[in-house]
Scaffold this active site. Structure first.
Site, PDB file in Angstrom:
ATOM      1  N   THR A 185     -13.702 -18.926  21.318  1.00 28.35           N
ATOM      2  CA  THR A 185     -14.185 -18.191  19.974  1.00 28.35           C
ATOM      3  C   THR A 185     -13.690 -19.649  18.979  1.00 28.35           C
ATOM      4  O   THR A 185     -13.179 -20.539  19.770  1.00 28.35           O
ATOM      5  CB  THR A 185     -13.499 -17.303  19.908  1.00 28.35           C
ATOM      6  OG1 THR A 185     -12.126 -17.489  19.824  1.00 28.35           O
ATOM      7  CG2 THR A 185     -13.871 -16.006  20.217  1.00 28.35           C
ATOM      8  N   GLU A 329     -17.044 -11.957  21.399  1.00 27.96           N
ATOM      9  CA  GLU A 329     -15.981 -11.272  21.749  1.00 27.96           C
ATOM     10  C   GLU A 329     -17.057  -9.764  22.708  1.00 27.96           C
ATOM     11  O   GLU A 329     -16.513  -9.162  23.351  1.00 27.96           O
ATOM     12  CB  GLU A 329     -14.700 -10.711  21.210  1.00 27.96           C
ATOM     13  CG  GLU A 329     -14.207 -11.782  21.370  1.00 27.96           C
ATOM     14  CD  GLU A 329     -13.471 -12.257  19.971  1.00 27.96           C
ATOM     15  OE1 GLU A 329     -14.599 -13.040  19.443  1.00 27.96           O
ATOM     16  OE2 GLU A 329     -12.852 -12.723  19.475  1.00 27.96           O
ATOM     17  N   LYS A 437      -6.424  -8.506  -2.229  1.00 27.71           N
ATOM     18  CA  LYS A 437      -5.520  -7.498  -2.903  1.00 27.71           C
ATOM     19  C   LYS A 437      -5.635  -7.349  -3.834  1.00 27.71           C
ATOM     20  O   LYS A 437      -3.967  -7.912  -4.428  1.00 27.71           O
ATOM     21  CB  LYS A 437      -4.465  -7.227  -1.478  1.00 27.71           C
ATOM     22  CG  LYS A 437      -4.941  -6.968  -0.325  1.00 27.71           C
ATOM     23  CD  LYS A 437      -3.706  -6.575   1.162  1.00 27.71           C
ATOM     24  CE  LYS A 437      -4.760  -6.340   2.374  1.00 27.71           C
ATOM     25  NZ  LYS A 437      -4.196  -7.626   3.047  1.00 27.71           N
ATOM     26  N   TRP A 442      -8.219  -3.073  -2.322  1.00 28.22           N
ATOM     27  CA  TRP A 442      -9.161  -4.157  -2.020  1.00 28.22           C
ATOM     28  C   TRP A 442     -10.124  -5.093  -2.679  1.00 28.22           C
ATOM     29  O   TRP A 442     -11.071  -3.750  -3.310  1.00 28.22           O
ATOM     30  CB  TRP A 442      -9.251  -4.024  -0.742  1.00 28.22           C
ATOM     31  CG  TRP A 442      -8.134  -3.900   0.462  1.00 28.22           C
ATOM     32  CD1 TRP A 442      -7.132  -3.660   0.469  1.00 28.22           C
ATOM     33  CD2 TRP A 442      -8.113  -3.552   1.867  1.00 28.22           C
ATOM     34  NE1 TRP A 442      -6.076  -3.925   1.382  1.00 28.22           N
ATOM     35  CE2 TRP A 442      -6.752  -3.165   2.291  1.00 28.22           C
ATOM     36  CE3 TRP A 442      -8.755  -3.427   2.323  1.00 28.22           C
ATOM     37  CZ2 TRP A 442      -6.631  -3.235   3.919  1.00 28.22           C
ATOM     38  CZ3 TRP A 442      -8.915  -2.911   3.804  1.00 28.22           C
ATOM     39  CH2 TRP A 442      -7.760  -3.513   4.485  1.00 28.22           C
TER      40      TRP A 442
HETATM   41  P1  AMP Z   1     -18.343 -15.449  15.965  1.00 29.16           P
HETATM   42  O1  AMP Z   1     -17.647 -14.786  17.024  1.00 29.16           O
HETATM   43  O2  AMP Z   1     -18.681 -16.997  15.620  1.00 29.16           O
HETATM   44  O3  AMP Z   1     -19.937 -15.169  16.397  1.00 29.16           O
HETATM   45  O4  AMP Z   1     -17.872 -14.854  14.170  1.00 29.16           O
HETATM   46  C1  AMP Z   1     -18.029 -13.501  14.446  1.00 29.16           C
HETATM   47  C2  AMP Z   1     -18.062 -13.292  12.905  1.00 29.16           C
HETATM   48  O5  AMP Z   1     -18.685 -13.615  12.442  1.00 29.16           O
HETATM   49  C3  AMP Z   1     -17.669 -11.765  12.862  1.00 29.16           C
HETATM   50  O6  AMP Z   1     -16.771 -10.470  13.038  1.00 29.16           O
HETATM   51  C4  AMP Z   1     -18.086 -11.405  11.233  1.00 29.16           C
HETATM   52  O7  AMP Z   1     -16.691 -12.528  11.023  1.00 29.16           O
HETATM   53  C5  AMP Z   1     -18.587 -12.437  11.231  1.00 29.16           C
HETATM   54  N1  AMP Z   1     -19.787 -12.170  11.115  1.00 29.16           N
HETATM   55  C6  AMP Z   1     -20.937 -12.323  11.694  1.00 29.16           C
HETATM   56  N2  AMP Z   1     -22.658 -11.672  11.207  1.00 29.16           N
HETATM   57  C7  AMP Z   1     -22.231 -11.515  10.155  1.00 29.16           C
HETATM   58  C8  AMP Z   1     -23.065 -10.910   9.205  1.00 29.16           C
HETATM   59  N3  AMP Z   1     -23.756  -9.836   9.328  1.00 29.16           N
HETATM   60  N4  AMP Z   1     -22.192 -10.398   8.262  1.00 29.16           N
HETATM   61  C9  AMP Z   1     -20.915 -11.066   7.827  1.00 29.16           C
HETATM   62  N5  AMP Z   1     -20.017 -11.426   8.670  1.00 29.16           N
HETATM   63  C10 AMP Z   1     -20.943 -11.480   9.968  1.00 29.16           C
END
Ligand code: AMP
Length: 542
Positions: A185, A329, A437, A442
């Protein structure tokens, strides 16, 4: 009593074997890194993947060994994936957009024995190679004619390397819970964390991705994953497309609007998937010359929230959108905004309201929202909570990190904050660390960003919480304008006024030349908070 069904381990290479047997002549088309368009099919990919397996086996790569790929979406990369996994080695996709030091950290943490890479990334690897003691050799995804001089240890052109194998080799068989692939990640804080997929989780995830309400691509369709193989399994497409017999089109190294448009057009692509930044480039390119894509039926968009204005632009072009949410994940699919009854009948703004949510989970993902103490919150579409998930393709631990990451009920905290409505449609309002906040309530930074980006002069918008003596935090809207466009603070605030609750309105607007991004294209809020750490609102009495 046990069932009397066959013990048929869910192994990733069964997918490419199925594609070769049943959809053998289905095409896989790539804009090669060397330049020309390359065409192959699933049968040839399977045959050459077996040669990769045989060659790795001969090099002494064993069950559980890590083999890294740092590469674009190409047919060779796909062959390497299946070849690595086919002997029980672990395909470790590394994101080349990370800083070289992060790449070195990740390769060392994974203890990769072989690195397979594209011509593009040789210079980066040459700079860090002396810090990578576990790497025994480098394979470059090219042929003899294009292979440059390099200082990389035991470097060899991929075509020469697999030519040393005759392909008379059988996939290995092992338990379906064996690790198949890993992906770190790209967290904005702390060290990157290794997510370790199993054969079983990847196969089950492919089945989840295959439904019409998920990625929605069948054997008669053509899928172009702009999302890279190194970004969470290209959202599972590298497994789901061959399992369905879907034609694949890989964009190689060229992800700009014009290049993606050209491939979508000439290969008559029906389905495509990528992050909002990519679609912004495509839409700008198309708008500049009034271009159309008559064959394109569906754009899957995730990774960051898909702005309402972008959804509308695609609908106006006659293309359906599927807003998706997930994370590394989760292999990565979490939810997709398909239209279930009665929402398919909706029109206009009401339709956009649903399409803009991140959607509902396919079978295989369970979700809940809780408060900070872990108490379940209602699915009423209004209450915000920590979004937690469980399922057979969701992580239960990180590679070589000794920490429990699940709650008592076995759910993983995604770090996202969301609402869920009575129909199961989930809406991300923030990352938990980005939520603003204000006076104990929120405010969703994502909602404000989505709204601001709908202003015609705005290229990108980011909202961060800034200290306020009365309210603790208030939203500061940071804007990057489109080239050649102008807008004032008042123009932007006037555009937003009336579209959100009064107390959500940003207290100020700051204009910047560029908004920083992470290696997977998300807004880098830590850098923005740093940049604006001395900022004080003009209306805030000290
Ligand atoms: P990654 O592991 O790099 O794919 O990042 C995952 C994170 O990307 C998620 O926990 C979200 O915070 C963000 N994310 C993924 N898809 C979306 C979406 N459609 N809208 C908003 N945030 C997203």
């Amino acid at each position: 009593m046990r069932g009397l069904m066959q013990d048929w381990p869910l192994l990733c290479h069964r997918i490419i074997e199925h594609a070769a047997e049943v959809h053998g002549t289905q095409e896989v088309v790539t804009r090669s890194v060397e330049g020309p368009i390359h065409r192959t099919n699933y049968r040839q990919i399977r045959d050459r993947a077996l040669k990769v397996s045989q060659r790795l086996d001969r090099d002494g790569i064993k069950l559980g060994d890590r083999v890294a790929t740092i590469a674009w979406n190409t047919w060779r990369h796909l062959e390497a994936w299946y070849g690595i996994m086919g002997i029980g080695a672990i395909c470790h996709t590394v994101n080349p957009r990370l800083f070289p030091d992060q790449i070195a950290w990740i390769i060392n943490h994974a203890e990769d024995r072989v690195v397979m890479t594209d011509l593009t990334f040789i210079p980066i690897l040459e700079k860090i190679a002396d810090k990578l003691p576990s790497v025994e050799r480098y394979i470059v995804f090219t042929d003899k004619a294009h292979m440059p001089q390099t200082t990389l240890k035991n470097a060899m052109a991929y075509e020469d390397w697999i030519a040393e194998a005759d392909g008379d080799f059988k996939w290995k068989t092992f338990d379906e819970n064996t690790a198949a692939a890993m992906c770190y990640t790209s967290g904005t804080t702390g060290d990157p964390k290794g997510v370790l997929y199993s054969h079983r989780s990847n196969v089950l995830h492919a089945l989840m991705a295959n439904s019409g309400d998920s990625l929605g691509a069948n054997a008669a369709d053509t899928m172009l994953p702009v999302v890279p193989l190194f970004h969470a399994n290209s959202w599972g497409i590298a497994f789901s497309a061959p399992s369905m017999g879907t034609k694949l089109v890989f964009p190689g190294a060229k992800l700009d609007g014009a290049s993606v448009y050209e491939l979508l057009d000439t290969e008559k692509v029906t389905h495509t998937a990528g992050v909002p930044t990519v679609w912004l480039m495509l839409l700008n390119h198309m708008a500049a010359s009034s271009l159309k894509l008559p064959h394109l039926r569906m754009v899957v968009c995730g990774g960051s929230a898909m702005p309402r204005s972008m959804i509308k632009s695609f609908l106006d072009l006659g293309v359906a959108v599927r807003h998706a949410w997930g994370m590394t994940e989760m292999s990565p699919i979490g939810t997709l905004a398909a239209l279930k009854p009665p929402f398919a009948e909706l029109k206009g703004e009401a339709l956009l309201d649903i399409l803009q949510t991140q959607g509902y989970p396919p079978f295989g993902v369970q979700m809940k929202i809780t408060d900070d103490s872990g108490k379940d919150l209602p699915w009423d579409g209004k209450t915000f909570g920590r979004l937690k998930v469980s399922g057979p393709a969701v992580s239960k631990a990180y590679f070589r990190v000794d920490a429990d990451i699940l709650d008592e009920a076995g759910y993983f905290d995604t770090g996202d904050v969301a609402t869920i409505d009575a129909d199961g449609y989930m809406r991300i309002t923030d990352r938990s660390k980005d939520v603003i906040k204000s006076g104990g309530e929120w405010i969703s930074s994502i909602d404000l960003e989505n709204l601001a980006v709908g202003h015609p002069a705005v290229a990108e918008a980011a909202v961060i919480g800034v200290y306020h003596p009365k309210w603790d935090e208030r939203p500061l809207l940071i804007i990057q304008l489109k080239q050649g466009q102008s807008a004032t603070r008042e123009d932007i605030l006037k555009f937003m006024d009336g579209k959100i609750a009064k107390w959500w309105m940003p207290d100020d607007v700051a204009f910047v030349d560029g908004i920083p991004h992470t290696a997977t294209g998300k807004i880098l809020k830590t850098a923005l908070r740093d940049q604006f750490k001395s900022y004080r609102f003009p209306n805030a009495a000290a």
